[in-house]
Design an enzyme around this catalytic site. Structure first.
Site, PDB file in Angstrom:
ATOM      1  N   HIS A  21     -63.848   5.073 -47.432  1.00 31.82           N
ATOM      2  CA  HIS A  21     -64.553   3.850 -47.038  1.00 31.82           C
ATOM      3  C   HIS A  21     -63.505   2.697 -47.206  1.00 31.82           C
ATOM      4  O   HIS A  21     -63.797   1.749 -46.188  1.00 31.82           O
ATOM      5  CB  HIS A  21     -65.552   3.210 -48.313  1.00 31.82           C
ATOM      6  CG  HIS A  21     -66.529   4.287 -48.422  1.00 31.82           C
ATOM      7  ND1 HIS A  21     -67.676   3.847 -48.138  1.00 31.82           N
ATOM      8  CD2 HIS A  21     -66.838   5.641 -48.897  1.00 31.82           C
ATOM      9  CE1 HIS A  21     -68.871   4.866 -48.261  1.00 31.82           C
ATOM     10  NE2 HIS A  21     -68.071   6.066 -48.722  1.00 31.82           N
ATOM     11  N   ASP A 119     -69.988  -2.655 -47.381  1.00 31.48           N
ATOM     12  CA  ASP A 119     -70.119  -1.336 -47.193  1.00 31.48           C
ATOM     13  C   ASP A 119     -71.566  -0.814 -47.323  1.00 31.48           C
ATOM     14  O   ASP A 119     -72.248  -1.381 -48.220  1.00 31.48           O
ATOM     15  CB  ASP A 119     -69.112  -0.642 -48.211  1.00 31.48           C
ATOM     16  CG  ASP A 119     -69.037   0.733 -48.149  1.00 31.48           C
ATOM     17  OD1 ASP A 119     -68.397   1.217 -47.294  1.00 31.48           O
ATOM     18  OD2 ASP A 119     -69.932   1.519 -48.676  1.00 31.48           O
TER      19      ASP A 119
END
Ligand code: UDP
Length: 466
Positions: A21, A119
């Site tokens: 991520h 995210d």
């Protein structure tokens, strides 16, 4: 009429835990702050990080991108008794999810943010928070567009009491055996997050995905047209995002693989990595070692002995069995150190990537034109493997087991498959074609370039509004 402004849009990026991520968020920060898009970018870092790879990466990322502002958020300790035994990365997502509504607003105000890019694993808290603050909120999905379509459709599938394969409208069938393992358990922390995040997506102002139109045309079209979920927000395909060139930080142990790679003939090396956050079971590790040895090829293998690198004290010799390192000396380079995978995949000596199919790894392989031998192990990786195989940039050994399934893949089978994929000239040619399409997508005027420019234009429109 709208008044004009010369100020660059201020964009705050909110990544989540794990290199899978953090790395694409660093790449997005670099792209947005580049002279082409000229945004004022801040990157939130949740501390402590889940792994030391992340700390090291952050240190050198900010050194490489001095224009990007760092916003530290110290996470309060999390009472993990509610989800004992959960994957440490999922527990970190949860800590960030719980902290975000309280800790983020003053930081967004101090940054005078014009837009937030959060995210996917934080979407269900970031989207409503941004709405409350009247701040445009974009969600960045860090895996494939095909996986994104599954993610977005999953709440509908469950609401309809789905318990078999999922037929994602406009995209196709995702067999149940490809679902991330955790989703087979409704009570799992990951499943709860997955559902809540999936349900929040229609209220985002836009969605970003690190892929490009030519790689996954059906999924991109189905997402953009609202076929997957009616009324879906605009989808921006911005990939493959380019790795940031950075110097290793003081924490990173320099590995001697570069000198070794330089000495190998062109396309002779099989590069083997299962990503940053999973370790193979000892028996499977032994079979893989045997398979690489028996394949007869040169190989560069990044071995992990534990889920979180800080816990990985295992000795390579012990992990791989007596005599292995001595037998393959010269032909095989094995390391537990962090390697700069983007650079490895661009090295002319690398001819094949045996990969777990984390999406960042696949985007790096695609951008380098290195064919993939897909061996997905976990989470979204089977869906991603399907993408790379369908695009012709990889071969997927579909019968090979993944985490939680019975059956160890034997050394002879691994050796034979490696030999046959290394000899596959058609695959090599197709991987080069996909690489060229990727390069066109991100070059000026390409689909991903234009998509990112449109995102920036929308963020700037907020400043220009009367
Ligand atoms: N990576 C790297 N060196 C390593 C291990 C991983 O550079 O030794 C990078 C890899 O290039 C990718 C990221 O870490 O950018 C891992 O993300 P991915 O989505 O491929 O898999 P994950 O680790 O999340 O399973």
């Amino acid at each position: 009429m709208a008044s004009s402004s010369v100020r660059a849009p201020r964009i705050v990026l909110l990544p989540s835990a794990g290199m899978g991520h953090l790395a694409p968020f660093g790449r997005l920060a670099a792209a947005l702050s580049s002279s082409a898009h000229a945004c004022d970018v801040s990157l939130v870092t949740f501390l402590p990080t889940a792994s030391s790879a992340e700390s090291a990466h952050l240190e050198s990322l900010f050194a490489a991108l001095p224009a990007v502002r760092r916003i530290d958020v110290r996470l309060p300790p999390l009472d993990t008794s509610d989800f004992a035994g959960a994957d440490p990365f999922y527990a970190h997502y949860e800590a960030a999810r719980r902290a975000t509504p309280l800790l983020l607003p003053p930081l967004l105000a101090a940054a005078h943010a014009d837009a937030l890019v959060a995210d996917i694993s934080l979407a269900s808290v970031a989207v409503p928070l941004a709405r409350e603050l009247h701040l445009p909120c974009y969600v960045f999905f860090t895996a494939s567009a095909t996986m994104f379509s599954f993610y977005a459709y999953f709440p509908t599938y469950l609401d309809a009491a789905g318990n078999g394969d999922a037929d994602v409208p406009g995209v196709g069938r995702v067999p149940r055996s490809w679902f991330p393992q955790a989703l087979h358990d409704r009570g799992n922390l990951f499943t709860q997050q997955f559902l809540a995040n999936g349900r929040s997506l229609p209220r985002a102002d836009g969605l970003l995905v690190n892929s490009f139109d030519a790689l996954e045309p059906e999924a991109v079209a189905a997402l953009q047209s609202g076929t997957v979920v009616p009324g879906f927000p605009p989808v921006f395909t911005v990939g493959p995002l380019t790795p940031v060139t950075r110097e290793p930080s003081a924490e990173e142990v320099p590995a001697n693989y570069t000198t070794w790679l330089d000495a190998q003939p062109e396309r002779s090396v099989v590069y083997v990595s299962f990503g940053s956050r999973k370790a193979l079971a000892p028996e499977q590790l032994g079979e893989l070692a045997g398979g690489l040895e028996a394949s007869g090829f040169r190989f560069l293998w990044v071995v992990k002995g534990a889920v979180v690198d800080r816990d990985d004290g295992a000795d390579l010799g012990e992990l791989l069995g007596e005599g292995f390192l001595e037998r393959v000396q010269g032909r095989g380079m094995v390391t537990k150190a962090w390697v700069e995978q983007g650079d490895v995949l661009k090295h002319p000596a690398v001819g094949l990537f045996l990969s777990h199919c984390g999406w960042n790894s696949l985007t790096e392989a695609v951008a380098s034109g290195v064919p993939v031998l897909a061996w997905p192990r976990f989470a979204d990786q089977r869906v991603n493997a399907g993408v790379v195989a369908r695009a012709g940039a990889g071969a997927w050994a579909e019968a090979w087991s993944w985490e939680g399934e019975e059956g160890v893949v034997k050394a002879e089978e691994i050796a034979e498959t490696v030999r046959s994929v290394m000899a596959d000239e058609t695959l090599r040619t197709k991987a080069a074609t996909v690489r060229d399409a990727a390069a066109r997508a991100v070059a000026g005027g390409g689909t991903s370039y234009r998509s990112l420019a449109e995102l920036v234009r929308r963020c700037a429109t907020v400043i220009y509004s009367p």
